[in-house]
Every structure is written in structure tokens, then in C-alpha cells.
Design a protein around this motif. Sequence first.
Motif, mmCIF file in Angstrom:
data_model
loop_
_atom_site.group_PDB
_atom_site.id
_atom_site.type_symbol
_atom_site.label_atom_id
_atom_site.label_comp_id
_atom_site.label_asym_id
_atom_site.label_seq_id
_atom_site.Cartn_x
_atom_site.Cartn_y
_atom_site.Cartn_z
ATOM 1 N N GLU A 51 0.834 -1.207 0.000
ATOM 2 C CA GLU A 51 0.000 0.000 0.000
ATOM 3 C C GLU A 51 0.867 1.254 0.000
ATOM 4 N N ALA A 52 1.926 1.244 0.796
ATOM 5 C CA ALA A 52 2.818 2.403 0.868
ATOM 6 C C ALA A 52 3.449 2.709 -0.483
ATOM 7 N N LEU A 53 3.765 1.677 -1.248
ATOM 8 C CA LEU A 53 4.460 1.859 -2.526
ATOM 9 C C LEU A 53 3.521 2.104 -3.702
ATOM 10 N N ARG A 54 2.224 2.161 -3.434
ATOM 11 C CA ARG A 54 1.258 2.428 -4.507
ATOM 12 C C ARG A 54 1.308 3.920 -4.832
ATOM 13 N N LEU A 55 1.919 4.245 -5.953
ATOM 14 C CA LEU A 55 2.171 5.647 -6.304
ATOM 15 C C LEU A 55 0.903 6.478 -6.434
ATOM 16 N N GLY A 56 -0.208 5.861 -6.815
ATOM 17 C CA GLY A 56 -1.451 6.588 -6.986
ATOM 18 C C GLY A 56 -2.009 7.174 -5.695
ATOM 19 N N ARG A 57 -1.493 6.744 -4.564
ATOM 20 C CA ARG A 57 -1.988 7.259 -3.289
ATOM 21 C C ARG A 57 -1.377 8.622 -2.929
ATOM 22 N N TYR A 58 -0.346 9.045 -3.647
ATOM 23 C CA TYR A 58 0.345 10.308 -3.341
ATOM 24 C C TYR A 58 -0.117 11.400 -4.291
#
Length: 192
Positions: free
Chosen positions: A142-149
Motif C-alpha cells: 500500500e505504501a508503494l502504490r504511487l497513486g496514493r500520493y
Amino acid sequence: MDVPNLTLDDFLSRFQLLRPQPGRSTLNSRQAAVLIPVVRREQPGLLLTQRSPHLRKHAGQVAFPGGAVDASDASLIAAALREAQEEVAIPPEEVEVIGVLPPVDSVTGFQVTPVVGIIPPDLPWRACEDEVAAVFEMPLAEALRLGRYHPLDIHRRGNSHRLWLSWYQHYFVWGMTAGIIRELALQVGFKP
């Protein structure tokens, strides 16, 4: 890119195959280091802290354990490990350091080097109450999911800066911490 089944082996392979590239040059000369603690599980986690609301700087912000390099620190890695022990009781000998990311400038005048380390899943971390209000684990996938930033462009002292913003549960992850996590995602080969 969605990474719901990112295993620790996948992460380690990607990190070791795609060595960190030199980043942009930093302006700050005071040295600091943070530990990016990846929890050793089949589906790994990322250990983060929320700073105490009583601190003078960065009160209440989500952060990695870390801080300024002391004269007694043998290296940037030693500084990150010492700070992680002081802030959340992670014994330095329990951290398998796998590398570092390029340093980034902080708004407080430090050149911060992120140190990536693998920690055991069963460590009894304890928050140093003076510095840390909470310790929590976020799934690494989840942390590495770029779409969350999400980007936020600001102008300060005549310069443009891009900040990254994200939420995890009730934690607001932003600024340098979000930028470092995003850089780690890019480092291991995930595309924006």
C-alpha cells in the motif's frame, strides 16, 4: 501500478537489482539520517511513527525514526540506527541494512539520508513518549502504490517546491516522509 501481492523477496530483489541512482544535489550541509524500517513478513510492512504533538518542530507529523548525526555516530547508518533505538526501541543489531536512498533536503536545514533496513516482525517496539505519540505499520504494498500520493506545489522564499500528500487510516502522511516513500517506490521500479 498496483502491488497487492508484493512479497518481501519481490521487494528485496527489486531494491537490489535497481540500485539507487544519485539524486539531485542537496543544498543543506547539516547531516541527518532516517531509518525506513521494512517489517520482515511474507507481505511486508512499513513501520512509521507519529511525532509527539509537544515537539517544537514537526509536531504531530508522520515520520520515520531518525534525526541529526551526532559526533559519536560512526556513519549516517549508525545515526539512523541510534535514532531508531532511541525513538522506538529497535535494537541496531536487529536491523538488516540493505542500502540507502539519495539524500534529501529538509525544510529545517538538514541533508537527510534515508537508510533502508529490514526488521523482525516480533520486535516489541516502544515509543519514546517525549518524541513519539504513536507507532504504526502500513502494508508495504500500500505504501508503494504511487497513486496514493497527491502533489501540492508551493512557493517559498522565491522557490517552487512539490510536496506529496497521502492518508493512511487516520494518519496524514505528507512532506518529506511521503516524498521518501514515493522515492522508494520509484527506486524499486514502480511507475507513476
